[in-house]
Design a protein around this motif. Structure first.
Motif, PDB file in Angstrom:
ATOM      1  N   CYS A   3       0.913  -1.083   0.383  1.00 36.10           N
ATOM      2  CA  CYS A   3       0.230  -0.347   0.273  1.00 36.10           C
ATOM      3  C   CYS A   3       0.767   1.163  -0.303  1.00 36.10           C
ATOM      4  CB  CYS A   3      -0.890   0.281   0.925  1.00 36.10           C
ATOM      5  SG  CYS A   3      -1.594  -1.400   1.263  1.00 36.10           S
ATOM      6  N   SER A   4       1.829   1.044   0.702  1.00 36.46           N
ATOM      7  CA  SER A   4       2.858   2.670   0.937  1.00 36.46           C
ATOM      8  C   SER A   4       3.411   2.436  -0.236  1.00 36.46           C
ATOM      9  CB  SER A   4       3.770   1.709   1.913  1.00 36.46           C
ATOM     10  OG  SER A   4       4.467   0.919   1.318  1.00 36.46           O
ATOM     11  N   GLU A   5       3.641   1.804  -0.974  1.00 35.37           N
ATOM     12  CA  GLU A   5       4.412   1.799  -2.370  1.00 35.37           C
ATOM     13  C   GLU A   5       3.205   2.486  -3.419  1.00 35.37           C
ATOM     14  OE1 GLU A   5       7.623  -1.673  -2.848  1.00 35.37           O
ATOM     15  OE2 GLU A   5       5.708  -2.557  -3.123  1.00 35.37           O
ATOM     16  N   PHE A   6       2.303   2.119  -3.240  1.00 37.12           N
ATOM     17  CA  PHE A   6       0.610   2.596  -4.660  1.00 37.12           C
ATOM     18  C   PHE A   6       0.591   3.167  -4.140  1.00 37.12           C
ATOM     19  CE2 PHE A   6      -3.410   3.480  -4.447  1.00 37.12           C
ATOM     20  CZ  PHE A   6      -4.109   2.734  -6.480  1.00 37.12           C
ATOM     21  N   LEU A   7       0.805   4.400  -2.682  1.00 38.28           N
ATOM     22  CA  LEU A   7       0.517   6.146  -2.136  1.00 38.28           C
ATOM     23  C   LEU A   7       1.475   6.544  -2.835  1.00 38.28           C
ATOM     24  CD1 LEU A   7      -1.155   4.970   1.074  1.00 38.28           C
ATOM     25  CD2 LEU A   7      -2.659   5.614  -1.048  1.00 38.28           C
ATOM     26  N   ASN A   8       3.061   5.804  -3.304  1.00 32.01           N
ATOM     27  CA  ASN A   8       3.283   6.709  -3.043  1.00 32.01           C
ATOM     28  C   ASN A   8       3.499   7.361  -4.850  1.00 32.01           C
ATOM     29  OD1 ASN A   8       5.174   6.732  -1.344  1.00 32.01           O
ATOM     30  ND2 ASN A   8       6.152   5.662  -2.075  1.00 32.01           N
ATOM     31  N   GLU A   9       3.187   6.032  -6.076  1.00 31.23           N
ATOM     32  CA  GLU A   9       2.547   6.666  -7.145  1.00 31.23           C
ATOM     33  C   GLU A   9       1.298   6.838  -7.770  1.00 31.23           C
ATOM     34  OE1 GLU A   9       4.740   6.295  -9.312  1.00 31.23           O
ATOM     35  OE2 GLU A   9       6.471   5.236  -8.055  1.00 31.23           O
ATOM     36  N   LEU A  10       0.242   6.983  -6.595  1.00 39.05           N
ATOM     37  CA  LEU A  10      -1.027   7.424  -6.565  1.00 39.05           C
ATOM     38  C   LEU A  10      -1.024   8.631  -7.154  1.00 39.05           C
ATOM     39  CD1 LEU A  10      -3.889   6.735  -6.647  1.00 39.05           C
ATOM     40  CD2 LEU A  10      -4.272   8.038  -4.215  1.00 39.05           C
ATOM     41  N   THR A  11      -0.450   9.375  -7.293  1.00 40.48           N
ATOM     42  CA  THR A  11      -0.692  11.218  -7.931  1.00 40.48           C
ATOM     43  C   THR A  11       0.160  10.606  -9.486  1.00 40.48           C
ATOM     44  OG1 THR A  11       1.569  11.724  -6.807  1.00 40.48           O
ATOM     45  CG2 THR A  11      -0.882  12.893  -6.043  1.00 40.48           C
ATOM     46  N   ASP A  28      -2.936  -3.806 -10.730  1.00 37.42           N
ATOM     47  CA  ASP A  28      -3.312  -5.128 -10.226  1.00 37.42           C
ATOM     48  C   ASP A  28      -3.436  -4.780  -8.080  1.00 37.42           C
ATOM     49  OD1 ASP A  28      -2.649  -7.252 -11.650  1.00 37.42           O
ATOM     50  OD2 ASP A  28      -0.483  -7.132 -11.695  1.00 37.42           O
ATOM     51  N   HIS A  29      -2.714  -3.776  -7.781  1.00 38.02           N
ATOM     52  CA  HIS A  29      -2.913  -3.809  -6.383  1.00 38.02           C
ATOM     53  C   HIS A  29      -4.552  -3.309  -6.578  1.00 38.02           C
ATOM     54  CE1 HIS A  29      -1.452  -2.450  -2.290  1.00 38.02           C
ATOM     55  NE2 HIS A  29      -3.000  -1.127  -2.524  1.00 38.02           N
ATOM     56  N   LEU A  30      -4.773  -2.373  -6.818  1.00 35.18           N
ATOM     57  CA  LEU A  30      -6.239  -1.729  -7.187  1.00 35.18           C
ATOM     58  C   LEU A  30      -6.864  -3.492  -7.639  1.00 35.18           C
ATOM     59  CD1 LEU A  30      -6.719   1.257  -9.046  1.00 35.18           C
ATOM     60  CD2 LEU A  30      -6.962   1.246  -6.899  1.00 35.18           C
ATOM     61  N   ARG A  67      -2.081   9.855   3.132  1.00 34.50           N
ATOM     62  CA  ARG A  67      -1.627   8.273   3.305  1.00 34.50           C
ATOM     63  C   ARG A  67      -2.256   7.989   4.297  1.00 34.50           C
ATOM     64  NH1 ARG A  67       3.308   7.630   1.197  1.00 34.50           N
ATOM     65  NH2 ARG A  67       4.755   6.423   2.630  1.00 34.50           N
ATOM     66  N   SER A  68      -2.049   9.088   5.355  1.00 39.15           N
ATOM     67  CA  SER A  68      -2.311   8.495   6.415  1.00 39.15           C
ATOM     68  C   SER A  68      -3.801   8.190   7.028  1.00 39.15           C
ATOM     69  CB  SER A  68      -1.659   9.346   8.148  1.00 39.15           C
ATOM     70  OG  SER A  68      -3.050  10.570   7.630  1.00 39.15           O
ATOM     71  N   ALA A  69      -4.381   7.957   6.423  1.00 38.76           N
ATOM     72  CA  ALA A  69      -5.426   7.317   6.611  1.00 38.76           C
ATOM     73  C   ALA A  69      -5.733   6.269   5.691  1.00 38.76           C
ATOM     74  CB  ALA A  69      -6.648   8.707   5.759  1.00 38.76           C
ATOM     75  N   ILE A  70      -4.888   5.908   4.773  1.00 41.97           N
ATOM     76  CA  ILE A  70      -5.351   4.553   5.042  1.00 41.97           C
ATOM     77  C   ILE A  70      -3.917   3.597   5.229  1.00 41.97           C
ATOM     78  CG2 ILE A  70      -3.008   5.300   2.263  1.00 41.97           C
ATOM     79  CD1 ILE A  70      -6.084   2.798   1.966  1.00 41.97           C
ATOM     80  N   MET A  71      -3.061   5.017   5.477  1.00 43.55           N
ATOM     81  CA  MET A  71      -2.025   3.769   6.664  1.00 43.55           C
ATOM     82  C   MET A  71      -2.960   3.311   7.749  1.00 43.55           C
ATOM     83  SD  MET A  71       0.454   3.074   4.566  1.00 43.55           S
ATOM     84  CE  MET A  71       1.280   2.084   5.193  1.00 43.55           C
ATOM     85  N   THR A  72      -3.344   3.869   8.007  1.00 39.13           N
ATOM     86  CA  THR A  72      -4.556   4.109   9.026  1.00 39.13           C
ATOM     87  C   THR A  72      -4.846   2.817   8.893  1.00 39.13           C
ATOM     88  OG1 THR A  72      -4.018   5.695  10.069  1.00 39.13           O
ATOM     89  CG2 THR A  72      -6.220   4.406  10.808  1.00 39.13           C
ATOM     90  N   LYS A  73      -5.366   3.003   8.107  1.00 44.54           N
ATOM     91  CA  LYS A  73      -6.141   0.975   7.494  1.00 44.54           C
ATOM     92  C   LYS A  73      -6.247   0.514   7.236  1.00 44.54           C
ATOM     93  CE  LYS A  73     -10.340   3.653   5.660  1.00 44.54           C
ATOM     94  NZ  LYS A  73     -12.528   3.356   4.779  1.00 44.54           N
TER      95      LYS A  73
END
Ligand SMILES: [Zn+2]
Length: 84
Positions: A3-11, A28-30, A67-73
């Motif tokens: 997830c952290s890698e995904f979020l790094n590339e999200l934008t 794939d991750h999605l 990012r912090s919201a998703i990492m918490t989830k």
């Protein structure tokens, strides 16, 4: 992909700024990660709103909050599913 890698590339993903291979990793991750799917969808809609108001930069504080919201989830999910 985590997830952290995904979020790094999200934008970059939403900007269409990725090479085909990285983009397919994100696709794939999605496909299996509902949390990231929700974040992606929310971020896309947010970006559309910003574009409509002619503000093209996603504010850093919004990025950090998403990012912090998703990492918490994700960490909650891990705690409730110790076997996974
Ligand atoms: Zn994820």
């Amino acid at each position: 992909m985590k997830c952290s890698e995904f979020l790094n590339e999200l934008t970059n993903y939403l900007d269409g700024a990725l090479d085909a291979r990285t983009k397919s990793d994100l696709d794939d991750h999605l496909a299996w990660c509902h949390n990231c799917y929700v974040v992606c969808d929310t971020t896309r809609k947010t970006i559309e709103i910003y574009h409509n108001s002619e503000l093209y930069e996603l504010p850093d504080d919004l990025r950090v909050r998403l990012r912090s919201a998703i990492m918490t989830k994700c960490s909650e999910h891990k705690k409730s599913n110790p076997s996974s």
